[in-house]
Design a protein around this motif. Structure first.
Motif, short mmCIF file in Angstrom:
data_model
loop_
_atom_site.label_atom_id
_atom_site.label_comp_id
_atom_site.label_asym_id
_atom_site.label_seq_id
_atom_site.Cartn_x
_atom_site.Cartn_y
_atom_site.Cartn_z
N TRP A 13 0.81 -1.21 0.00
CA TRP A 13 0.00 0.00 0.00
C TRP A 13 0.85 1.26 0.00
O TRP A 13 0.57 2.22 -0.70
N ARG A 14 1.91 1.26 0.80
CA ARG A 14 2.80 2.42 0.90
C ARG A 14 4.24 1.93 0.94
O ARG A 14 4.50 0.79 1.30
N TRP A 126 2.96 7.05 -5.25
CA TRP A 126 3.10 6.00 -4.24
C TRP A 126 4.11 6.40 -3.17
O TRP A 126 3.86 6.25 -1.99
N SER A 127 5.25 6.93 -3.60
CA SER A 127 6.31 7.29 -2.65
C SER A 127 5.89 8.44 -1.74
O SER A 127 6.38 8.55 -0.62
N GLY A 129 2.87 8.75 -0.67
CA GLY A 129 1.72 8.28 0.09
C GLY A 129 0.41 8.84 -0.42
O GLY A 129 -0.56 8.94 0.33
N GLU A 131 -2.72 8.74 -3.32
CA GLU A 131 -3.42 7.91 -4.31
C GLU A 131 -3.99 8.84 -5.37
O GLU A 131 -4.78 9.73 -5.05
#
Length: 150
Positions: A13-14, A126-127, A129, A131
């Motif tokens: 997810w993260r 993604w990096s 955090g 979406e």
């Protein structure tokens, strides 16, 4: 390398939910990725983390991005246009665009395909955090040939 990045995006997810490099490397090997591919992806991700941590939000909303000759050669007009589209749509802030350009320049190989740039943009979100919204995810994942025209 890009297959490894997509796998990480789909399975973690993260970035902070990823195991340490040694354990992650073993996991990726057990899934079937080659060692060279894994090392390249992990090194690229380390660079992403470093750039994301040091990149200040210094770009003004009124600033204009001029691409260097080497960036133009590496990215190509289609990828530069895609970055411009994301930025003008208000979904890719200037500081994230700069991270994406930096990581595109750090990717192995010659000219970068648009599909690879899309993965890079996805990994930047993604990096951080974040979406991307559903419409941007559609842009990043759906191939133009697979789109239905209404």
């Amino acid at each position: 390398m890009f297959d490894v990045l997509v796998y990480l995006y789909e399975n973690y997810w993260r970035p902070d939910s990823c195991p340490e490099h040694d354990q992650l490397s073993r996991k990726l090997t057990s899934v079937g990725f080659e060692n060279d591919e894994i090392e390249e992806a992990l090194s690229w991700l380390d660079g992403l983390t470093s750039v994301a941590e040091t990149q200040a939000q210094m770009q003004s909303a009124l600033s204009m991005r001029i691409y260097t000759a080497s960036e133009q050669d590496r990215l190509g007009t289609t990828s530069i246009a895609f970055l411009s589209f994301l930025e003008s749509a208000g979904v890719l802030p200037a500081h994230m665009r700069e991270i994406a350009v930096d990581r595109a320049m750090a990717a192995p190989g010659g000219s970068l395909a648009l599909e690879d740039l899309k993965i890079i943009v996805l990994m930047v979100f993604w990096s951080m955090g974040e979406e991307p919204d559903a419409l941007i995810l559609d842009e990043l994942f759906v191939d133009d040939a697979d789109r239905l025209i209404h």
